[in-house]
Design a protein around this motif. Sequence first.
Motif, mmCIF file in Angstrom:
data_model
loop_
_atom_site.group_PDB
_atom_site.id
_atom_site.type_symbol
_atom_site.label_atom_id
_atom_site.label_comp_id
_atom_site.label_asym_id
_atom_site.label_seq_id
_atom_site.Cartn_x
_atom_site.Cartn_y
_atom_site.Cartn_z
ATOM 1 N N HIS A 57 0.826 -1.389 0.069
ATOM 2 C CA HIS A 57 0.139 0.098 -0.006
ATOM 3 C C HIS A 57 0.975 1.235 0.502
ATOM 4 O O HIS A 57 1.242 1.696 0.928
ATOM 5 C CB HIS A 57 -0.894 -0.047 1.141
ATOM 6 C CG HIS A 57 -2.027 0.914 0.902
ATOM 7 N ND1 HIS A 57 -2.889 0.534 2.239
ATOM 8 C CD2 HIS A 57 -2.296 2.229 0.827
ATOM 9 C CE1 HIS A 57 -3.956 1.696 1.470
ATOM 10 N NE2 HIS A 57 -2.839 2.503 0.892
ATOM 11 N N HIS A 59 0.722 5.757 -1.880
ATOM 12 C CA HIS A 59 0.761 5.926 -3.577
ATOM 13 C C HIS A 59 1.731 7.400 -3.575
ATOM 14 O O HIS A 59 2.941 7.482 -3.092
ATOM 15 C CB HIS A 59 -0.246 7.202 -2.055
ATOM 16 C CG HIS A 59 -0.934 6.945 -1.516
ATOM 17 N ND1 HIS A 59 -2.601 5.922 -2.514
ATOM 18 C CD2 HIS A 59 -1.671 6.096 -0.597
ATOM 19 C CE1 HIS A 59 -3.799 5.515 -1.952
ATOM 20 N NE2 HIS A 59 -3.313 5.076 -0.680
ATOM 21 N N HIS A 89 -5.685 5.606 -5.088
ATOM 22 C CA HIS A 89 -7.366 5.654 -5.799
ATOM 23 C C HIS A 89 -7.085 5.917 -6.182
ATOM 24 O O HIS A 89 -7.194 7.196 -7.017
ATOM 25 C CB HIS A 89 -7.829 7.897 -4.494
ATOM 26 C CG HIS A 89 -6.776 7.147 -2.902
ATOM 27 N ND1 HIS A 89 -7.672 6.591 -2.007
ATOM 28 C CD2 HIS A 89 -5.800 8.165 -2.444
ATOM 29 C CE1 HIS A 89 -7.183 6.879 -0.814
ATOM 30 N NE2 HIS A 89 -6.089 7.656 -0.793
ATOM 31 N N GLU A 128 -6.793 1.446 -4.215
ATOM 32 C CA GLU A 128 -7.452 1.663 -4.023
ATOM 33 C C GLU A 128 -8.723 1.746 -3.793
ATOM 34 O O GLU A 128 -8.672 3.744 -4.685
ATOM 35 C CB GLU A 128 -7.142 2.671 -2.642
ATOM 36 C CG GLU A 128 -7.142 2.634 -1.676
ATOM 37 C CD GLU A 128 -6.823 3.199 -0.822
ATOM 38 O OE1 GLU A 128 -5.873 4.397 -0.751
ATOM 39 O OE2 GLU A 128 -7.333 3.625 1.041
ATOM 40 N N ASP A 247 0.839 2.274 3.638
ATOM 41 C CA ASP A 247 0.408 3.596 2.893
ATOM 42 C C ASP A 247 0.693 4.803 3.225
ATOM 43 O O ASP A 247 0.270 6.072 3.456
ATOM 44 C CB ASP A 247 -1.195 3.860 4.010
ATOM 45 C CG ASP A 247 -2.697 4.082 3.478
ATOM 46 O OD1 ASP A 247 -2.074 4.848 2.250
ATOM 47 O OD2 ASP A 247 -3.259 4.340 3.983
ATOM 48 N N HIS A 249 2.069 8.390 1.907
ATOM 49 C CA HIS A 249 1.795 9.682 0.923
ATOM 50 C C HIS A 249 3.075 10.496 0.717
ATOM 51 O O HIS A 249 3.475 11.162 -0.042
ATOM 52 C CB HIS A 249 0.750 10.030 1.642
ATOM 53 C CG HIS A 249 -0.644 9.283 2.018
ATOM 54 N ND1 HIS A 249 -1.212 9.039 2.444
ATOM 55 C CD2 HIS A 249 -1.748 9.182 0.884
ATOM 56 C CE1 HIS A 249 -2.339 7.548 1.991
ATOM 57 N NE2 HIS A 249 -2.483 8.413 0.820
#
Length: 407
Positions: A57, A59, A89, A128, A247, A249
Motif C-alpha cells: 500500500h 501512493h 486512489h 485503492e 500507506d 503519502h
Amino acid sequence: MQAKFATITGFVAFGSLIIAVAVSAHGPASQPRGSAGGRAIEFPDTASHQTLVVDLHTHSAFSDGHVWPGIRVGEAIADGLDAFAITEHLEWQPHLDDIPHPDRNRAYQVALEAVPETSDLIVIAGSEITRQAPFGHMNAVFIRDANALVRPGVPPVPFDAIENFRTAAAWPTESAVQAASEQNAFVFWNHSWSEFANRKTEITEFHRNALKRGWLHGIEIANGATYSPESFQIALDHGLTPVGVSDVHNLIDWDYVPHEGGHRPVNLVFAKERSSAAIREALMEGRTVVWYRNELIGRQEHMAPLLSASIELTRAAYRRADSHVLEITFSNRSDAEFELENLTDHTFVRNTRVARIPAHAERTLLLRTGSRLKKLGLEFRIRNALIAPGTHPSVVFETGVEDHSGS
Ligand SMILES: [Zn+2]
Ligand SMILES: [Zn+2]
C-alpha cells in the motif's frame, strides 16, 4: 462569492475525512532495530519457504501522494523490499488538475520504468477503491487493468476533486470489487479503524457478503503508525490474511526515520519462490506475518516457522565442572529484538523474568538449574510476537548440555 465560500467549506469538511485517513498513516513509527547494518529489512527464510518483504500500500502524486512513483522505487530498494504495490486512489484525485491521467495504470508503469537494471525489485500493480463508511477503502493488488475498476463511461470532473469523488464513488462498491476479483486480484480491507473514527472495527454486512463471494481476501491490521487488535481478530475469525502496510503519502524517511532504526510496516510473505505470482499465491493462502514496530503479528502456524528460523539456541554448558549455573547462548538472525519471558522452572541470574536478544546478535544468558542436568526443554514466551490480540506465542528450545567433565 457566497457560492465559492460554500464550496470551500464543503471541501474542508470533506477533505478532513480523507486527510484524517492519510494522517493516520503519517506518524513516525521509529523503533531501534540494531540491524546488521543499513536500513534493509532482514528476516531469514523459513525451513520451507523464502521470506519476502512486501509493502502492499503506497501512493504517489498520481492520486493523493506527494512524490513521483520513482521515489517509491528508490525507497523500496533502500528498505530492502522484495516487492511493493503502488495503489493510487481510483476516485480521490486531488492532483487531477495538474496531473491528468486518463490511463489509471500510469503510476504503475512509471514505477516499473524507474526500477534500475541492477535491481530485481518486483513492482505490483494495484489500486485503492475508495468509498465512505461503511464500505471504506479497499486495495486490489496484482490487477491487470486499473481502468476497469473505475466507474465506466463517466469522464473525470475537471477542477473539482470533491465532485469528481462523488461522481466516481457513486458506482456501487460491489461492482468495483467484483471487477477486481475478475482480474484475480488479492483484495484487502484497508485501515478499517480510521473509517469508524472512535468506534472499534466491526465487520459489516457488505464485507461479509464480499467474503462469501470470494471477493475479499485480507484486512489491514497495521497501517503506518497504527495497529488494530479488532482488525486482527476479524482476520482470525473470518479467515482473512492479516496485512501490514506503510500507506505512505510523503517520504518513508520522514515517517519512519530509518537512519535511526525505524522501519515501515510490511508483510513478511512466505513464498515458494521470489516472484510476483508466488507472492500472490502466498497472500491468498494467508502465508504471512506482519512486521510492525518491534512486533511480529500473525497466525501461529506461520509464526512458528519464522521464530524457529529467526532465533536459535546455539549452546548450553555449565560455567564450571561443579556449577549449577547454565550458560545458554541465543543467536538472533532477524531485525526483531526478541523479548524472552522465562517460563522454565529455572531462574535467570542476570535478568528478572524477561531477557532481550538484540537484532542480528548473540546473547548468553545465565540460568540457575539447581542441579546438573544433561538435557533440557526450555520454554520462553516471545513477548514481541502476537498470534492473537493479547496472546504471545511460546517456544520450547530442546537442548543437550555440553559435558564439562574434562575441564
Ligand atoms: Zn485509504
Ligand atoms: Zn491509501
